[in-house]
Design an enzyme around this catalytic site. Sequence first.
Site, PDB file in Angstrom:
ATOM      1  N   ASP A  71     -13.103  -6.844  29.578  1.00 46.85           N
ATOM      2  CA  ASP A  71     -12.208  -5.979  30.341  1.00 46.85           C
ATOM      3  C   ASP A  71     -12.164  -6.462  31.789  1.00 46.85           C
ATOM      4  O   ASP A  71     -12.865  -5.940  32.663  1.00 46.85           O
ATOM      5  CB  ASP A  71     -12.709  -4.535  30.265  1.00 46.85           C
ATOM      6  CG  ASP A  71     -11.699  -3.526  30.793  1.00 46.85           C
ATOM      7  OD1 ASP A  71     -10.493  -3.834  30.772  1.00 46.85           O
ATOM      8  OD2 ASP A  71     -12.128  -2.426  31.206  1.00 46.85           O
ATOM      9  N   GLU A 147      -0.268  -4.665  30.347  1.00 47.43           N
ATOM     10  CA  GLU A 147       0.187  -3.283  30.493  1.00 47.43           C
ATOM     11  C   GLU A 147       1.589  -3.174  31.091  1.00 47.43           C
ATOM     12  O   GLU A 147       1.925  -3.863  32.065  1.00 47.43           O
ATOM     13  CB  GLU A 147      -0.807  -2.514  31.370  1.00 47.43           C
ATOM     14  CG  GLU A 147      -0.584  -1.023  31.369  1.00 47.43           C
ATOM     15  CD  GLU A 147      -1.859  -0.245  31.631  1.00 47.43           C
ATOM     16  OE1 GLU A 147      -1.751   0.954  31.920  1.00 47.43           O
ATOM     17  OE2 GLU A 147      -2.960  -0.828  31.542  1.00 47.43           O
ATOM     18  N   LYS A 183       0.215  -2.733  26.411  1.00 51.92           N
ATOM     19  CA  LYS A 183      -0.491  -1.495  26.727  1.00 51.92           C
ATOM     20  C   LYS A 183       0.490  -0.448  27.258  1.00 51.92           C
ATOM     21  O   LYS A 183       1.306  -0.730  28.133  1.00 51.92           O
ATOM     22  CB  LYS A 183      -1.580  -1.744  27.777  1.00 51.92           C
ATOM     23  CG  LYS A 183      -2.778  -2.501  27.245  1.00 51.92           C
ATOM     24  CD  LYS A 183      -3.837  -2.708  28.313  1.00 51.92           C
ATOM     25  CE  LYS A 183      -4.635  -1.457  28.559  1.00 51.92           C
ATOM     26  NZ  LYS A 183      -5.770  -1.718  29.499  1.00 51.92           N
ATOM     27  N   THR A 207      -3.316   3.215  25.732  1.00 51.04           N
ATOM     28  CA  THR A 207      -4.378   3.400  26.715  1.00 51.04           C
ATOM     29  C   THR A 207      -4.310   4.795  27.330  1.00 51.04           C
ATOM     30  O   THR A 207      -3.436   5.594  26.987  1.00 51.04           O
ATOM     31  CB  THR A 207      -4.280   2.301  27.794  1.00 51.04           C
ATOM     32  OG1 THR A 207      -5.424   2.341  28.632  1.00 51.04           O
ATOM     33  CG2 THR A 207      -3.017   2.451  28.629  1.00 51.04           C
ATOM     34  N   PHE A 229     -11.082   6.423  26.333  1.00 47.08           N
ATOM     35  CA  PHE A 229     -11.797   6.129  27.575  1.00 47.08           C
ATOM     36  C   PHE A 229     -13.101   6.924  27.629  1.00 47.08           C
ATOM     37  O   PHE A 229     -13.121   8.064  28.066  1.00 47.08           O
ATOM     38  CB  PHE A 229     -10.912   6.471  28.770  1.00 47.08           C
ATOM     39  CG  PHE A 229      -9.968   5.372  29.167  1.00 47.08           C
ATOM     40  CD1 PHE A 229      -9.401   4.531  28.235  1.00 47.08           C
ATOM     41  CD2 PHE A 229      -9.642   5.192  30.502  1.00 47.08           C
ATOM     42  CE1 PHE A 229      -8.523   3.525  28.609  1.00 47.08           C
ATOM     43  CE2 PHE A 229      -8.761   4.190  30.896  1.00 47.08           C
ATOM     44  CZ  PHE A 229      -8.200   3.357  29.948  1.00 47.08           C
TER      45      PHE A 229
END
Length: 381
Positions: A71, A147, A183, A207, A229
């Site tokens: 990440d 994203e 994303k 996400t 998350f």
Amino acid sequence: MAVHTVAKRVPAKAWVKETPRRAGLAGRTKAEPRLLNPSKRIQRLKPLNSSNGVGSNALDQLKKHSTVVADTGDFELMAQYEPQDATTNPSLILKAVKSPQYAHILSEAVQEATQAGITDPEEVIDRVLVRFGCEILKIIPGRVSTEVDARLSFDKDASLFRARRIIKLYEEAGISRERILIKLATTWEGVQTAKQLESEGIHVNMTLLFSLVQAVACAEVGATLISPFVGRILDWHKKATGKEYTSEEDPGVQSVKTIYNYYKKFGHKTEVMGASFRNVGEILEIAGVDLITISPALLEELKKSCLEVHRRVDVAGPHSDASNERLRIDEPSFRFLLNENAMASDKLADGIKIFCRDVEALLGMVKGSRQAGDVHRSNNM
């Protein structure tokens, strides 16, 4: 994060308990992430014993149970951890382009766009994201997640346009769409965008996901992957309760396990990728989930650790939440159930705000780079 690219979908895994009712979506306050004291990170985890036959570090052991994903936008740093896949977001890319090590990626994208007559700074941003993705894909054997602009989280048509453009830019660079995950924030509009993209053979990573209702909605439209998350869920509960949680009690960990159990019970194929961790204990407590995306700092901690890693979620194991009823999600029920979950609605809004802020900062850097280039060219005329 044997090279398997992405057409293959791995069965899914787990997730979050509903939190107290709240009124409306306004008036939120941002909860800043708080790191646990390192001395409190690992509980119930045993050090490796040479007699146990394991003999490898915690990161290598974890890779036997879950696909490890890096990440970060720092593609040079990620190479040392040998992840299968990688994820990026606006905050990570902003951090990277502010570094002298990667500043050239932004300036080169601006220069290329100027030469091509492209004046839209948002397209330049997409080109910067794709440049980072292409560099990352030289290092990893699997997929990279890129994203869509978070400011479009409630705009399906605009999100579709940007997602298709990102895929087009990758394909023009010689990268198959099978190696890309788009994303999207898990709003209702994001879910509907995902449904359309998946029908076009464009795979998505959903996400900013904090609740079971979000996870179910994604699975029902055939999303390739979701990213619950973990750490941000913990942040909210610690702030709300003032309580410290063990890794096993951690509300974010429990959310992943709940999603996993629900997906297994009802046969959903969407992959589950735990994300946003505050400590190594959270990561090891979900060992066995499909994928786990980990920051470089925690990857390094795992690499140096001699803790023994065991599978904590198991496709063949009993599903502790098997009593869950099947949810049927439409737009009214999605919006109502999300609004009923104070934690999920707060953290979704906060996450969108943070990513929007960082997109705006990237746009400012693009405009500044373009102006600097204009000055340089006029001085040389």
